[in-house]
Structures are given as structure tokens and as C-alpha cells.
Design an enzyme around this catalytic site. Sequence first.
Site, mmCIF file in Angstrom:
data_model
loop_
_atom_site.group_PDB
_atom_site.id
_atom_site.type_symbol
_atom_site.label_atom_id
_atom_site.label_comp_id
_atom_site.label_asym_id
_atom_site.label_seq_id
_atom_site.Cartn_x
_atom_site.Cartn_y
_atom_site.Cartn_z
ATOM 1 N N SER A 82 40.000 147.064 87.556
ATOM 2 C CA SER A 82 40.420 146.960 86.157
ATOM 3 C C SER A 82 39.702 145.760 85.534
ATOM 4 C CB SER A 82 41.925 146.746 86.062
ATOM 5 O OG SER A 82 42.283 146.333 84.752
ATOM 6 N N TYR A 126 49.373 142.254 88.227
ATOM 7 C CA TYR A 126 48.500 143.442 88.248
ATOM 8 C C TYR A 126 47.024 143.022 88.237
ATOM 9 C CZ TYR A 126 46.188 147.596 86.186
ATOM 10 O OH TYR A 126 45.341 148.649 85.908
HETATM 11 P P1 NAP Z 1 48.689 156.882 84.972
HETATM 12 O O1 NAP Z 1 48.288 157.749 83.821
HETATM 13 O O2 NAP Z 1 49.904 156.033 84.844
HETATM 14 O O3 NAP Z 1 48.815 157.816 86.280
HETATM 15 C C1 NAP Z 1 49.171 157.207 87.481
HETATM 16 C C2 NAP Z 1 49.054 158.200 88.620
HETATM 17 O O4 NAP Z 1 49.316 157.471 89.834
HETATM 18 C C3 NAP Z 1 50.067 159.326 88.558
HETATM 19 O O5 NAP Z 1 49.489 160.468 89.138
HETATM 20 C C4 NAP Z 1 51.202 158.792 89.443
HETATM 21 O O6 NAP Z 1 52.005 159.807 90.036
HETATM 22 C C5 NAP Z 1 50.398 158.079 90.512
HETATM 23 N N1 NAP Z 1 51.146 157.069 91.245
HETATM 24 C C6 NAP Z 1 51.874 156.023 90.762
HETATM 25 N N2 NAP Z 1 52.399 155.297 91.758
HETATM 26 C C7 NAP Z 1 52.002 155.897 92.908
HETATM 27 C C8 NAP Z 1 52.231 155.648 94.279
HETATM 28 N N3 NAP Z 1 52.983 154.614 94.678
HETATM 29 N N4 NAP Z 1 51.686 156.473 95.189
HETATM 30 C C9 NAP Z 1 50.929 157.538 94.804
HETATM 31 N N5 NAP Z 1 50.660 157.834 93.526
HETATM 32 C C10 NAP Z 1 51.202 157.015 92.595
HETATM 33 O O7 NAP Z 1 47.494 155.895 85.364
HETATM 34 P P2 NAP Z 1 45.977 155.802 84.843
HETATM 35 O O8 NAP Z 1 45.972 155.072 83.552
HETATM 36 O O9 NAP Z 1 45.310 157.111 84.962
HETATM 37 O O10 NAP Z 1 45.372 154.777 85.909
HETATM 38 C C11 NAP Z 1 44.669 155.210 87.063
HETATM 39 C C12 NAP Z 1 44.045 154.001 87.718
HETATM 40 O O11 NAP Z 1 43.174 153.331 86.802
HETATM 41 C C13 NAP Z 1 45.064 152.933 88.173
HETATM 42 O O12 NAP Z 1 44.650 152.357 89.380
HETATM 43 C C14 NAP Z 1 45.006 151.901 87.045
HETATM 44 O O13 NAP Z 1 45.408 150.631 87.486
HETATM 45 C C15 NAP Z 1 43.529 151.954 86.698
HETATM 46 N N6 NAP Z 1 43.260 151.471 85.352
HETATM 47 C C16 NAP Z 1 43.760 152.090 84.241
HETATM 48 C C17 NAP Z 1 43.493 151.581 82.984
HETATM 49 C C18 NAP Z 1 44.019 152.214 81.724
HETATM 50 O O14 NAP Z 1 43.891 151.603 80.638
HETATM 51 N N7 NAP Z 1 44.615 153.394 81.776
HETATM 52 C C19 NAP Z 1 42.724 150.411 82.857
HETATM 53 C C20 NAP Z 1 42.229 149.792 83.999
HETATM 54 C C21 NAP Z 1 42.495 150.325 85.235
HETATM 55 P P3 NAP Z 1 53.443 160.244 89.383
HETATM 56 O O15 NAP Z 1 53.104 161.082 88.179
HETATM 57 O O16 NAP Z 1 54.110 161.013 90.447
HETATM 58 O O17 NAP Z 1 54.119 158.969 88.999
#
Ligand code: NAP
Length: 252
Positions: free
Chosen positions: A143, A157
Site C-alpha cells: 500500500s 495498517y
Molecule cells: P476489500 O474490497 O475490502 O476486499 C477484501 C477482501 O479480503 C474480501 O474478499 C474479504 O473477504 C477478504 N478478507 C478480509 N479479511 C480476510 C481474511 N482474514 N482472510 C481471508 N480473506 C479476507 O479490499 P480491497 O480494497 O480490494 O483491498 C485488497 C488489497 O489491496 C488489501 O491487501 C488492501 O490492503 C490493499 N490495498 C487497497 C487499497 C484501496 O484503496 N482499496 C489501497 C492500498 C492497498 P470477505 O468478503 O469474506 O470479508
Amino acid sequence: MAEEIVIVTGGSRGIGASVCRKLAAGGRTVLVNFARNSDAADELVDEIRAAGGTAVAVQGDVSDEADVLNLFAEADNLGTLTGLVNNAGILDVAQRVDEMSLDRMTRIFSVNVIGSFLCAREAVRRMSTRLGGRGGSIVNLGSASSKLGSPGQYVDYAAAKGAIDTMTVGLALEVAQEGIRVNAVRPGIIDTEIHASGGIPDRVARLQSRLPMKRAGSADEVADAILWLMSDQASYTTGAILDVSGGRAILP
Ligand code: NAP
């Protein structure tokens, strides 16, 4: 020839779901991991199958070792593991460090760091040519917060994502002669539900005007970078940390 399997942790929603769609469209068999929301995972698997792809949903908390072992055992049943996208990640509501509970800190580090380590360990055990595997590729989700520190919001985080940067470099060098490439993408503000889970559903709209490109990124834009790192086109790329942030936090 046995099926080539890619595990996408947290593959049911957001960036992970986009990665699953694109991998499946490219002919890979995708194991869609999720934690709790089985409806979202089932819907995605149905969508991928309707489009002619192959996908299986597997519930499992990446911070739970037994769940991770089960996740990889499911992959073993389907074919040969050739890739892991360490995408599952969580944040919590905005707080200062002096307000954070031990429970929160433990959860943030367990899912974001230990979960990625456990999955990387299992992937290396299967893919390393030193251990009898055929090689493969790991992409970690970092991130931009690892460089910004996220003061007053999510220092826990951001620090966890800093660990992912370091793990990417160290593991890449550790397995560089074993047929495994390890890389990371470092997204900026991406329009997914993670911001709502951090208690700020309108975070993207609020921050947009302050971003270099005056807009957030999409899950697809991050997934495209991940797909490239996973592909043979990136055959000489390992230990790389690719900023996919529209210019946010690109300076050290
Ligand atoms: P998201 O929309 O919140 O989706 C999270 C996913 O992770 C869901 O499929 C969720 O499953 C799953 N999950 C959560 N806790 C888990 C666990 N303990 N074990 C297995 N699966 C788990 O997230 P996103 O925004 O796509 O982010 C994906 C990645 O990118 C993350 O690592 C995040 O830190 C990183 N990231 C995101 C952003 C951003 O702005 N979106 C920025 C920087 C980095 P459920 O549906 O079952 O909860």
C-alpha cells in the site's frame, strides 16, 4: 497436463475479485479465497463459470494456520499451484496509535502480515524447484500507506504494509534461484469497499481532489499490474514493488 492453479486470497471482492476475473479469462484455474461473505464469493464464481472460466471458492481466514493449510490442500486437489496473489487485507477505523487496543493491533498484523507470510510459506513449499516444485509467481499487495505512514488514521495498517514491502524483497532474493518470482504492487486510493470497512465510505470522494490525477484508481487498474507481474512477460522482474497509485506517494 494437470491444471495450473492460482490462489487469490481475499479474491471475492474488490481488487482480488478483479484479479480472479482476469486470471480466469486468461485460462487459469482460480481458487477464490474469502473470509466471511460467501454470497460475494459464490456470485463471483458463478460469473466466472458463466464466462467459460474455472473457479472454486474456498472460505478461510488467512491469519489462521489451519485455514491456510486447508486452502492450499484444496488447491492441491485441483492441480499444480503456479501462483499466489497475497491480496487479503484489512484496515480498521481511523484512530491515533494512543487510542488503539491490543486486539486491533493484533488483528491488523495477523491478517495483513502473518496471513501473507503463512500463504507465501505454503506457496514456496509447493512451487520451489529446490523442493521439487515447478516454479511460480507470488504477488503481494502492499500500500502507498507504507510510505505515507497514515498518521491519525491507520499507522498500524501502514506499518503492516511496510512489512509487506520488506518481505517482498527478502523472499524474492531467498527464492530467486528456485524458479519463483516475488513482487508487490503498492496501490494508492482505489475505489473498493475497504474504505467503508474502515468507517469512511465516502473516503474516495473526499480525497479525490487531493490526488495527483484528481481521481481514485479502479480495482481493474490494480489488477492489470498484478496480472503483468504474474505473467511470463515479467520473467526478469523479481523483488519489484510497483506503485499503482496515480502518482500518490511516489517519492520516497
Ligand atoms: P476489500 O474490497 O475490502 O476486499 C477484501 C477482501 O479480503 C474480501 O474478499 C474479504 O473477504 C477478504 N478478507 C478480509 N479479511 C480476510 C481474511 N482474514 N482472510 C481471508 N480473506 C479476507 O479490499 P480491497 O480494497 O480490494 O483491498 C485488497 C488489497 O489491496 C488489501 O491487501 C488492501 O490492503 C490493499 N490495498 C487497497 C487499497 C484501496 O484503496 N482499496 C489501497 C492500498 C492497498 P470477505 O468478503 O469474506 O470479508
